[in-house]
Design a protein around this motif. Structure first.
Motif, short mmCIF file in Angstrom:
data_model
loop_
_atom_site.label_atom_id
_atom_site.label_comp_id
_atom_site.label_asym_id
_atom_site.label_seq_id
_atom_site.Cartn_x
_atom_site.Cartn_y
_atom_site.Cartn_z
N GLY A 416 -9.82 -2.14 -5.93
CA GLY A 416 -8.73 -1.54 -6.68
C GLY A 416 -9.03 -0.17 -7.21
N HIS A 418 -10.33 3.83 -7.13
CA HIS A 418 -10.28 4.95 -6.20
C HIS A 418 -11.69 5.25 -5.74
CE1 HIS A 418 -6.06 5.75 -6.88
NE2 HIS A 418 -6.27 5.62 -8.17
N GLU A 467 1.68 1.99 -9.67
CA GLU A 467 1.29 2.16 -8.28
C GLU A 467 0.32 1.07 -7.82
OE1 GLU A 467 -0.96 5.48 -5.45
OE2 GLU A 467 -0.38 5.96 -7.50
N ASN A 468 -0.58 0.63 -8.72
CA ASN A 468 -1.58 -0.37 -8.36
C ASN A 468 -1.27 -1.74 -8.96
OD1 ASN A 468 -3.19 1.42 -6.85
ND2 ASN A 468 -4.08 2.22 -8.75
N SER A 469 -0.01 -2.09 -8.98
CA SER A 469 0.38 -3.40 -9.50
C SER A 469 -0.27 -4.52 -8.70
CB SER A 469 1.91 -3.55 -9.42
OG SER A 469 2.55 -2.56 -10.18
N TRP A 479 -2.63 -6.36 -2.63
CA TRP A 479 -4.06 -6.04 -2.62
C TRP A 479 -4.22 -4.55 -2.33
CZ3 TRP A 479 -8.22 -7.33 -4.72
CH2 TRP A 479 -9.47 -6.91 -4.24
N HIS A 480 -4.56 -3.81 -3.38
CA HIS A 480 -4.71 -2.36 -3.27
C HIS A 480 -6.17 -2.02 -3.00
CE1 HIS A 480 -0.64 -1.51 -4.72
NE2 HIS A 480 -0.82 -2.50 -5.56
N GLU A 481 -6.44 -1.62 -1.80
CA GLU A 481 -7.78 -1.21 -1.40
C GLU A 481 -7.61 -0.29 -0.19
OE1 GLU A 481 -12.13 -3.33 -0.83
OE2 GLU A 481 -10.39 -4.33 0.00
N THR A 512 1.69 -5.13 0.67
CA THR A 512 1.32 -3.91 -0.07
C THR A 512 1.73 -2.68 0.72
OG1 THR A 512 -0.60 -5.10 -0.96
CG2 THR A 512 -0.58 -2.70 -1.18
N GLN A 516 4.30 0.26 -0.45
CA GLN A 516 3.94 1.68 -0.45
C GLN A 516 4.88 2.48 0.44
OE1 GLN A 516 -0.12 1.55 0.86
NE2 GLN A 516 -0.95 1.03 -1.16
#
Length: 1130
Positions: A416, A418, A467-469, A479-481, A512, A516
């Motif tokens: 998650g 940056h 943005e990274n909910s 899944w933000h990666e 995801t 986006q």
């Protein structure tokens, strides 16, 4: 795997500390049937009686505990318990045996022989055949050791062979094998397979004994002595030396053997410290890989290496620790390949197929280090090994380009966050870099654990819409990666036998991406006016997903497609213990809540994911290999999509994605504005076009026309200026030399255009639109010419009337090609010109007339006269067009006008063609002749003038031919040694023509000949011919001369005779200056010919005698030559 001939040593020492020597004196260890009491190995008896608690417990212990630990835990183990543990310790499934004895696995339990002849030769298939034909005998299980004999039946070329086979096993895994066949291979031999399957399929027929040490413990001294003596007696030639050596050591109080408690037992099973893994012959793996690499891709070695990689994946999927061991062995051989140093030293690239093998190697290591169940110390060991390989100078680089610095895009950081994009510490990235970075990844994130372990993981009360909910508006997990890294996790889960977990994570990633995608579309729509007004061209993607080393889109697509087909094996257990559900993986998943829209399927999600990835705007990477990989992966993904039959649901997805791609802004490769060096979308757009065309033609054309762009080749000149499009070609090759695949890209652009032209046949509006797009976007003359040819073929199909609109498109493209290649060199130019005339002929007479009227913008003067006008005035063209007399005359008039214009512009190359074309029109012919005369004194060569002069004579204009011949003679100069010059025939012809016209004409041309020709043999030939007949003897314009021969003592022949004699004298002196003995005889013959000419004069004898005397005096040093002269001439 290769079978080791020597018997492996025992793994541990066995003894019984509290053994009572008086217990059961003289009793032998009994032998019972392997099944004993309880059930057979399958788990159920023929009477279907419940399994005993002893068997249940023994089976679990046999799977997990080394037998030494059992012995240490309990001071005395009852014999029935030992028997059941030993019984259940042998492998119970054929799947692993198949994996270690054949390249292919899956569903081999049935044991049916394959139809394919190659498959029947696999050790596993051959082993089944041996078993089923009754070739296995003398099967005996002693503890954890299985032995038997396998008879290889006789063949016409080989006798019957009996192979002794021995197998050691531990915790349901075969740990070592020995076979007398001597076979050397990576896989178990067929004899080992036959014996193993005999034990798996027929356990009740195998005699089972406890480990030999248990039997020996039960013997008293006399029995032990008898046992040893009988053993030595039976095998005295083999074991006697060893027996004596051991006896000596035992009797020696200080020997090493007496310092150790107990003795080895090869049948006693594994010790606590032994690694529990299947037998893998490491030496043979290394030798085989080394052999395949040494073959350099020949003899199918590349295929064999790919099969080994597949075997590694198969092992990983079965959670076999040998997968990592085998890959380590393969990698070591790859790193030791001597070609790596050679290629690096020479600065050359490795072959494409070899490069792909390295890519697969790197991807496999990525899977291994991402094993969700690997121990920290195991990962640390892998990291050390990877860093060691990574530090080797010849280690291949990720982009295959030897030197480009790429950013760290794996984001090897907590989930998650940056990622750190620092590349300063990495001068370059190797094929192992991503695996090294992946060693920092972990699976402990609670959100990630819930995603992969729970089908019902939702949060409908979650309102964080940042943005990274962690969840979307529907409460579904996200899944933000870094996308390639997240997809590498999916690949790792699949590879390690966790298909359900991989599917759950894949769906979260796709959802995801959807979110986006939607947010980027909304953002672009809000700022669209400003972006388009400013002409901003940028991309939001630092790296492309298609062609990426980790193949993220391919991974997602394959995972979802496998779910759609229900192919994953549901026998594997769940992931960790965090999930309370363990759903069957067949059809139940279709109805389980898997975060799909209502009515949506895994197939639809897979297709949507592929379309999303293919449509992503991405920058063209550096390096030939990286660019080729983008093309190759795109084509592979499209090929997989083409295997899917489009139904109404999928068509809706295609429409949805097509609309998004057209409106997607910087995210989309088909947006209104794209970055100058974005990867073109031609191949993808062609697939979209053909898929959408039957369902939504307008949308299909919008996609295809938008994709026709190739900004990297667009000139800095205004895009609307197409008057001189050929100027673009000259700047293309040097502008972007790093676009190594440009020719392939332009070919794909051409294919897209051709597909649209074919589909638009009969639709004038669409054809006009496609034509405009081609003229604006395609900058290669060869590709435009191909499109013109394609359009012509489509328009003139034999089974239908010609499509005049498509023919006009073809002609227009042909005209553009003519303009583009007019001032540049093109080896196909002549073919192009001929084709254009053919195309114009099909369009009609007005098209032919048009190209002749504007010839100077399309053709060179030579092309216009020799090809265009000549073809237009041919009989075949007149017949093809069904022209009447008036139309023929108009067309001929245009052709004559063209010919005269070309003759004025380029008389050297066009004058003859102009004369030929103007033969039937007196005024035009005279004009053309005058053009020739005007150009004769300045720009035309003697060859061109002689050619036209011969044409004039042939056409019945001898005086004009004579005039042109005299003009040609003025340009000619033949030196004394040019007796084979190609112009000699023209000179002789000109003199013959003058002679035939009369004395005056001959008298006029001889001075020109004397002035231009210095070659004695040519002059003597002319002189001889002039003396044979009377000048003007042939009637010329009704004028005849008298029959009197011309005198050599009077003009003009006297002048020619003197010139000839002078030429012989000068030539003689010139030849004598550098003459060598081997040319003496040739020189004497030359003097003989000279004498013939001298004697033609009235005082020639005297002149020749004086000439010879002078030679003798001047060249008296050349004694041998002068002797030859005296012998011949006195």
């Amino acid at each position: 795997m290769a079978e080791r001939v020597p018997q492996p040593p025992a793994k541990r020492l066995c003894c019984r500390p509290g053994y009572n020597t008086t217990c059961r004196q003289g009793q032998r260890a009994g032998g019972t049937v392997c099944g004993g009491s309880g059930t057979g190995q399958g788990g159920s008896s023929k009477t279907q009686s419940p399994e005993s608690l002893l068997d249940i417990a023994a089976r679990k212990v046999a799977e997990k505990w080394p037998f030494q630990r059992v012995e240490e835990r309990f001071e005395r183990i009852p014999e029935p318990v030992q028997r059941r543990i030993v019984f259940w310790s042998f492998p119970r499934s054929e799947r692993e045996i198949c994996m270690y004895s054949s390249f292919n696995t899956g569903g081999e339990e049935s044991g049916a022989a394959g139809e394919n002849s190659d498959e029947t030769r696999l050790p596993f298939r051959r082993g089944i055949a041996l078993l089923e034909s009754g070739c296995v005998d003398n099967v005996l299980q002693v503890g954890f050791h299985l032995s038997g004999t396998v008879t290889e039946p006789a063949t016409p070329s080989d006798p019957e062979v009996v192979c002794s086979v021995a197998i050691s096993f531990d915790r349901c895994k075969i740990t070592s094998v020995t076979c007398g066949c001597g076979n050397k291979d990576i896989f178990y031999c067929a004899h080992v397979v036959a014996l193993s399957l005999y034990r798996v399929r027929r356990p009740e027929q195998v005699k089972l004994h406890l480990p030999i040490s248990e039997t020996l413990f039960q013997m008293n001294r006399d029995q032990l002595q008898k046992f040893v003596q009988y053993l030595i007696s039976v095998h005295h030639t083999e074991v006697l030396p060893t027996a004596q050596r051991l006896a000596d050591e035992i009797l020696s109080q200080n020997s090493e053997i007496n310092q150790v408690h107990g003795a080895p037992d090869p049948t006693a099973g594994a010790s606590v410290d032994d690694e529990n893994c299947w037998h893998l012959d490491e030496e043979q793996v290394q030798e085989q890989v080394k052999l395949f690499l040494s073959q350099g891709g020949y003899h199918g070695s590349g295929k064999q290496l790919n099969l080994l990689f597949s075997k590694v994946r198969e092992m990983l999927k079965m959670r076999d620790s040998n997968g990592a061991r085998m890959l380590t062995l393969i990698t070591e051989q790859f790193m030791a390949d001597p070609r790596l140093a050679l290629w690096r030293q020479q600065g050359t690239s490795m072959t494409d197929k070899y490069r792909q093998l390295w890519d697969e190697l790197g991807a496999l290591w990525m899977c291994i280090v991402l094993n969700p169940h690997c121990k920290p110390e195991q990962k640390a060991a892998w990291l050390r090994q990877l860093k060691k390989w990574n530090g080797v100078d010849v280690c291949p680089w990720e982009d295959g380009n030897h030197g480009n610095e790429l950013p760290n895009l794996t984001n090897a950081l907590p989930q998650g966050a940056h990622g750190n994009q620092d590349s300063g510490t990495r001068p370059h990235r190797t094929v192992f870099t991503r695996a090294i970075e992946a060693c920092d990844l972990h699976w402990q994130d609670s959100h990630l654990q819930h995603i992969i372990s729970d089908d019902l993981y939702t949060n409908y009360c979650y309102h964080d819409n940042t943005e990274n909910s962690l969840f979307d508006s529907r409460g579904w997990p996200l899944w933000h990666e870094h996308v390639p890294t997240a997809c590498a996790r999916v690949d790792a889960l699949r590879s390690h036998g966790y298909p359900r977990e991989a599917l759950r994570l894949a769906i979260a990633i796709v959802n995801t991406l959807r979110r986006q995608q939607q947010k980027q579309l909304e953002l672009f729509r809000r700022h669209k006016k400003d972006i388009l007004h400013k002409g901003i061209t940028s991309t939001t993607n630092l790296e492309g997903w298609v062609g990426h080393p980790l193949d993220p889109i391919g991974t997602l697509f394959s995972t979802l497609m496998e779910a759609a087909r229900g192919e994953e094996d549901n026998s594997q257990g769940g992931f960790l213990d965090l999930s309370g559900t363990d759903l069957l993986y067949t059809h139940l998943f279709q109805t389980a809540p898997r975060f799909l829209e209502e009515g949506e399927s895994y197939l639809a999600l897979a297709v949507e994911t592929a379309l999303t990835g293919l449509g992503q705007q991405r920058i063209m990477p550096d390096g030939l290999y990286a660019q080729e990989k983008i093309c190759r992966n795109e084509e592979q993904l499209i090929a997989k999509l083409q295997e899917v039959d489009l139904d109404d649901t999928l068509v809706k997805i295609f429409r949805k994605q097509a609309v998004f791609l057209l409106e997607g802004g910087p995210y989309s490769g088909l947006g209104e504005l794209i970055y100058r060096e974005s990867v073109p979308m031609h191949t993808f757009a062609k697939y979209l076009f053909t898929s959408l065309l039957p369902h939504d033609a307008d949308l299909a054309y919008k996609i295809a026309l938008r994709a026709m762009r190739l900004p990297v080749l667009e000139s800095t000149a205004p895009s609307g200026d197409m008057t001189r499009p050929h100027h673009i070609v000259s700047v293309v090759p040097n502008r972007y030399p790093r676009w190594f695949t440009l020719s392939h890209i332009e070919s794909q652009q051409c294919e897209l255009a051709s597909t649209m032209l074919t589909a638009a046949k009969g639709d004038a509006r669409k054809l006009e639109t496609v034509l405009e797009s081609i003229q604006k976007n395609i900058h290669s003359s060869s590709h435009i010419f191909k499109l013109a040819q394609d359009a012509f073929k489509i328009a003139t199909l034999m089974d239908s009337l010609p499509d005049i609109t498509l023919l006009k498109v073809s002609l227009e493209l042909g005209l553009q090609v003519m303009r583009m290649t007019l001032s540049t060199l093109n080896w196909r130019r002549r073919e192009m010109v001929r084709w254009l005339v053919t195309c114009a002929t099909e369009v009609g007479v007005y098209a032919l007339d048009s190209i002749m009227q504007s010839w100077f913008t399309l053709f060179t003067p030579t092309e216009a006269t020799s090809i265009v006008a000549t073809t237009v005035m041919s009989n075949s063209t007149i017949v093809r067009l069904h022209l009447d007399c008036h139309q023929q005359e108009n067309l001929a008039s245009s052709a004559r006008t063209l010919a005269l214009q070309c003759a004025m512009k380029d008389p050297q190359n066009c004058a003859l063609s102009a004369l030929t074309l103007c033969e039937k029109d007196h005024i035009a012919f005279e004009t053309a002749y005058q053009i020739v005369l005007d150009a004769a004194t300045t720009g035309m060569s003697y060859t061109q003038l002689f050619t036209i002069a011969r044409y004039m004579e042939h056409r019945g204009y001898p005086m004009r031919a004579y005039k042109l011949a005299t003009l040609a003679m003025a340009h000619l100069n033949l030196s004394y040694n040019q007796d084979t010059h190609p112009a000699i025939n023209d000179v002789l012809w000109a003199c013959a023509l003058s002679h035939s016209l009369g004395k005056n004409e001959l008298a006029a041309i001889i001075p020109l000949v004397v002035k231009s020709v210095k070659c004695a043999t040519v002059l003597s030939d002319i002189l001889r011919r002039c003396t044979l007949t009377t000048p003007g003897i042939v009637a010329i314009h009704s004028r005849r001369n008298s029959g009197k021969l011309m005198s050599l003592d009077k003009a003009p022949l006297r002048q020619l005779l003197d010139a000839t004699i002078g030429a012989y004298i000068n030539t003689t002196h010139s030849r004598l200056t550098h003459i060598s003995p081997r040319h003496y005889s040739e020189f004497i013959e030359f003097l003989s010919k000279a004498r013939e000419t001298f004697l033609m004069a009235h005082d020639g004898h005297i002149q020749f005698t004086q000439f010879i005397d002078n030679l003798k005096q001047i060249y008296k040093g050349k004694k041998k030559l002068m002797m030859l002269v005296r012998e011949r001439f006195g």
